[in-house]
Write a protein that holds these residues in place. Structure first.
Motif, PDB file in Angstrom:
ATOM      1  N   ASP A   1       0.293  -1.046  -0.453  1.00  0.00           N
ATOM      2  CA  ASP A   1      -0.004   0.644  -0.027  1.00  0.00           C
ATOM      3  C   ASP A   1       0.932   1.140   0.326  1.00  0.00           C
ATOM      4  O   ASP A   1       0.266   2.056  -0.686  1.00  0.00           O
ATOM      5  CB  ASP A   1      -1.269   0.041   0.839  1.00  0.00           C
ATOM      6  N   MET A   2       2.238   1.449   0.531  1.00  0.00           N
ATOM      7  CA  MET A   2       3.179   2.724   0.921  1.00  0.00           C
ATOM      8  C   MET A   2       3.905   3.122  -0.882  1.00  0.00           C
ATOM      9  O   MET A   2       4.313   3.493  -0.640  1.00  0.00           O
ATOM     10  CB  MET A   2       3.487   2.514   2.016  1.00  0.00           C
ATOM     11  N   ALA A   3       3.860   1.433  -0.888  1.00  0.00           N
ATOM     12  CA  ALA A   3       4.713   1.796  -2.746  1.00  0.00           C
ATOM     13  C   ALA A   3       4.709   3.214  -3.424  1.00  0.00           C
ATOM     14  O   ALA A   3       5.590   3.660  -4.081  1.00  0.00           O
ATOM     15  CB  ALA A   3       4.683   0.490  -3.126  1.00  0.00           C
ATOM     16  N   PHE A   4       3.164   3.153  -3.111  1.00  0.00           N
ATOM     17  CA  PHE A   4       2.478   4.112  -4.777  1.00  0.00           C
ATOM     18  C   PHE A   4       2.805   5.585  -3.617  1.00  0.00           C
ATOM     19  O   PHE A   4       3.489   7.148  -4.481  1.00  0.00           O
ATOM     20  CB  PHE A   4       1.349   4.443  -5.013  1.00  0.00           C
ATOM     21  N   GLU A   5       3.042   6.340  -2.196  1.00  0.00           N
ATOM     22  CA  GLU A   5       3.325   7.522  -1.892  1.00  0.00           C
ATOM     23  C   GLU A   5       4.968   7.336  -1.476  1.00  0.00           C
ATOM     24  O   GLU A   5       5.327   8.114  -1.684  1.00  0.00           O
ATOM     25  CB  GLU A   5       2.585   7.838  -0.733  1.00  0.00           C
ATOM     26  N   VAL A   6       5.945   6.424  -1.799  1.00  0.00           N
ATOM     27  CA  VAL A   6       7.240   6.666  -0.735  1.00  0.00           C
ATOM     28  C   VAL A   6       8.180   5.958  -2.285  1.00  0.00           C
ATOM     29  O   VAL A   6       7.524   4.916  -2.632  1.00  0.00           O
ATOM     30  CB  VAL A   6       7.554   5.927   0.813  1.00  0.00           C
ATOM     31  N   GLU A   7       9.431   7.410  -2.553  1.00  0.00           N
ATOM     32  CA  GLU A   7       9.916   6.711  -3.142  1.00  0.00           C
ATOM     33  C   GLU A   7      11.611   5.497  -2.493  1.00  0.00           C
ATOM     34  O   GLU A   7      11.932   4.493  -3.527  1.00  0.00           O
ATOM     35  CB  GLU A   7      11.115   7.898  -4.023  1.00  0.00           C
ATOM     36  N   GLY A   8      11.185   5.536  -2.010  1.00  0.00           N
ATOM     37  CA  GLY A   8      11.916   4.164  -0.775  1.00  0.00           C
ATOM     38  C   GLY A   8      12.409   4.774   0.502  1.00  0.00           C
ATOM     39  O   GLY A   8      11.690   5.649   0.886  1.00  0.00           O
ATOM     40  N   VAL A   9      13.099   4.062   0.920  1.00  0.00           N
ATOM     41  CA  VAL A   9      13.623   4.605   2.442  1.00  0.00           C
ATOM     42  C   VAL A   9      15.151   3.835   2.719  1.00  0.00           C
ATOM     43  O   VAL A   9      15.376   3.110   1.935  1.00  0.00           O
ATOM     44  CB  VAL A   9      12.783   3.788   3.612  1.00  0.00           C
ATOM     45  N   ILE A  10      15.751   4.587   3.594  1.00  0.00           N
ATOM     46  CA  ILE A  10      17.251   4.434   3.495  1.00  0.00           C
ATOM     47  C   ILE A  10      17.632   4.666   4.531  1.00  0.00           C
ATOM     48  O   ILE A  10      17.318   5.797   5.886  1.00  0.00           O
ATOM     49  CB  ILE A  10      18.181   5.753   2.995  1.00  0.00           C
ATOM     50  N   GLU A  11      18.584   3.787   5.407  1.00  0.00           N
ATOM     51  CA  GLU A  11      19.321   3.910   6.665  1.00  0.00           C
ATOM     52  C   GLU A  11      20.417   4.779   7.099  1.00  0.00           C
ATOM     53  O   GLU A  11      21.397   4.938   6.005  1.00  0.00           O
ATOM     54  CB  GLU A  11      19.734   2.797   7.204  1.00  0.00           C
ATOM     55  N   THR A  12      19.978   5.609   7.698  1.00  0.00           N
ATOM     56  CA  THR A  12      21.400   6.994   7.842  1.00  0.00           C
ATOM     57  C   THR A  12      21.433   6.477   8.758  1.00  0.00           C
ATOM     58  O   THR A  12      21.087   6.077   9.691  1.00  0.00           O
ATOM     59  CB  THR A  12      20.757   8.830   6.810  1.00  0.00           C
ATOM     60  N   GLU A  13      22.952   7.500   9.113  1.00  0.00           N
ATOM     61  CA  GLU A  13      23.332   7.885  10.006  1.00  0.00           C
ATOM     62  C   GLU A  13      22.251   8.498  11.493  1.00  0.00           C
ATOM     63  O   GLU A  13      22.553   8.301  13.074  1.00  0.00           O
ATOM     64  CB  GLU A  13      24.720   8.979  10.387  1.00  0.00           C
ATOM     65  N   ALA A  14      22.071   8.883  10.953  1.00  0.00           N
ATOM     66  CA  ALA A  14      20.625   9.770  12.321  1.00  0.00           C
ATOM     67  C   ALA A  14      19.390   8.972  12.337  1.00  0.00           C
ATOM     68  O   ALA A  14      19.180   9.328  13.098  1.00  0.00           O
ATOM     69  CB  ALA A  14      20.663  11.345  11.612  1.00  0.00           C
ATOM     70  N   GLY A  15      19.421   8.181  11.499  1.00  0.00           N
ATOM     71  CA  GLY A  15      18.040   7.220  11.453  1.00  0.00           C
ATOM     72  C   GLY A  15      17.315   6.351   9.875  1.00  0.00           C
ATOM     73  O   GLY A  15      17.899   7.201   8.895  1.00  0.00           O
ATOM     74  N   MET A  16      16.018   6.248  10.183  1.00  0.00           N
ATOM     75  CA  MET A  16      15.770   5.730   8.799  1.00  0.00           C
ATOM     76  C   MET A  16      14.806   6.963   8.730  1.00  0.00           C
ATOM     77  O   MET A  16      14.376   7.996   9.272  1.00  0.00           O
ATOM     78  CB  MET A  16      14.296   5.305   9.407  1.00  0.00           C
ATOM     79  N   MET A  17      15.314   7.150   7.003  1.00  0.00           N
ATOM     80  CA  MET A  17      14.935   8.138   6.497  1.00  0.00           C
ATOM     81  C   MET A  17      13.616   7.631   5.766  1.00  0.00           C
ATOM     82  O   MET A  17      14.455   6.843   4.509  1.00  0.00           O
ATOM     83  CB  MET A  17      15.591   9.031   5.062  1.00  0.00           C
ATOM     84  N   ILE A  18      13.078   8.485   5.099  1.00  0.00           N
ATOM     85  CA  ILE A  18      11.165   7.628   4.637  1.00  0.00           C
ATOM     86  C   ILE A  18      11.319   8.922   3.105  1.00  0.00           C
ATOM     87  O   ILE A  18      11.513  10.261   3.255  1.00  0.00           O
ATOM     88  CB  ILE A  18      10.934   8.099   4.744  1.00  0.00           C
ATOM     89  N   LEU A  19      11.418   8.468   1.511  1.00  0.00           N
ATOM     90  CA  LEU A  19      11.921   9.349   0.577  1.00  0.00           C
ATOM     91  C   LEU A  19      10.570   9.212  -0.347  1.00  0.00           C
ATOM     92  O   LEU A  19      10.143   8.131  -0.292  1.00  0.00           O
ATOM     93  CB  LEU A  19      12.916   8.676  -0.183  1.00  0.00           C
ATOM     94  N   VAL A  20      10.541  10.642  -0.477  1.00  0.00           N
ATOM     95  CA  VAL A  20       8.623  10.768  -0.850  1.00  0.00           C
ATOM     96  C   VAL A  20       8.815  11.358  -2.708  1.00  0.00           C
ATOM     97  O   VAL A  20      10.085  12.521  -1.950  1.00  0.00           O
ATOM     98  CB  VAL A  20       8.035  12.017   0.524  1.00  0.00           C
ATOM     99  N   ASP A  21       8.119  11.727  -2.766  1.00  0.00           N
ATOM    100  CA  ASP A  21       8.055  12.354  -4.542  1.00  0.00           C
ATOM    101  C   ASP A  21       7.278  13.876  -4.162  1.00  0.00           C
ATOM    102  O   ASP A  21       6.712  13.657  -3.455  1.00  0.00           O
ATOM    103  CB  ASP A  21       7.165  11.476  -4.904  1.00  0.00           C
ATOM    104  N   ALA A  22       7.770  14.569  -4.856  1.00  0.00           N
ATOM    105  CA  ALA A  22       7.430  15.691  -4.490  1.00  0.00           C
ATOM    106  C   ALA A  22       6.041  15.922  -5.165  1.00  0.00           C
ATOM    107  O   ALA A  22       4.878  16.758  -4.860  1.00  0.00           O
ATOM    108  CB  ALA A  22       8.286  16.940  -4.810  1.00  0.00           C
TER     109      ALA A  22
END
Length: 176
Positions: A138-159
């Motif tokens: 369900d979330m695949a159409f709203e989110v470009e992806g996720v990435i683990e960074t030094e600060a924690g998980m970041m959710i990448l969204v489409d403008a």
């Protein structure tokens, strides 16, 4: 957006060869830059290629009949810009009544400017595309992806999704 805001000022402290290597690495096919921001204590990112500028929030004029995620409009140097609430777009709890709007990220989506209200703007971060995990379901159409960074998980969204462009187009088509 000036170069200092995008992190390009870091080249001045490097040697000429190091700066060129760093620049080449930044623009290579597997790295790109994302504006990191916070909504409801979670880190999100949007491609800096879709960011026009970042503003401290001012007065937002409500517009009757607007979709539920639209807070209203603002005037940015003579241009009327629709303002979208990131919390509403992401189906998160609303901000507290005493919690003022601090930041509006102006997105350039299909040659239209849309303001996105976020809780906090953090930095521009260079990410390696090879480390981005795609979501399924369900979330695949709203989110470009996720990435683990030094600060924690970041959710990448489409403008485009955050601006509500697809949803508004669907509502207008249904009304016709």
């Amino acid at each position: 957006m000036d170069l200092e805001q995008t992190g390009f000022d870091s080249f001045t402290s490097l040697g000429e060869d190091d700066a060129l290597d760093d620049l080449n690495e930044r623009v290579s096919g597997n790295r790109n830059e994302w504006l990191r921001f916070v909504v409801n204590r979670q880190d999100y990112g949007v491609s800096v290629l879709q960011v026009q500028e970042i503003l401290c929030a001012g007065d937002i004029t409500p517009v009757s009949g607007a979709p539920h995620f639209v807070l209203g409009v603002i005037n940015v140097r003579g241009n009327i810009v629709t303002v979208v609430d990131a919390r509403r777009r992401l189906r998160l709890p609303p901000r507290a009544a005493d919690d003022s709007i601090g930041w509006i990220v102006i997105l350039d989506v299909d040659d239209q400017h849309v303001g996105l209200v976020v809780d906090e703007v953090l930095e521009v971060q260079v990410l390696n595309n090879d480390n981005v995990e795609n979501l399924h379901g369900d979330m695949a159409f709203e989110v470009e992806g996720v990435i683990e960074t030094e600060a924690g998980m970041m959710i990448l969204v489409d403008a485009r999704m955050m601006a509500g462009m697809n949803e508004v187009a669907g509502e207008q088509g249904a009304a016709a």
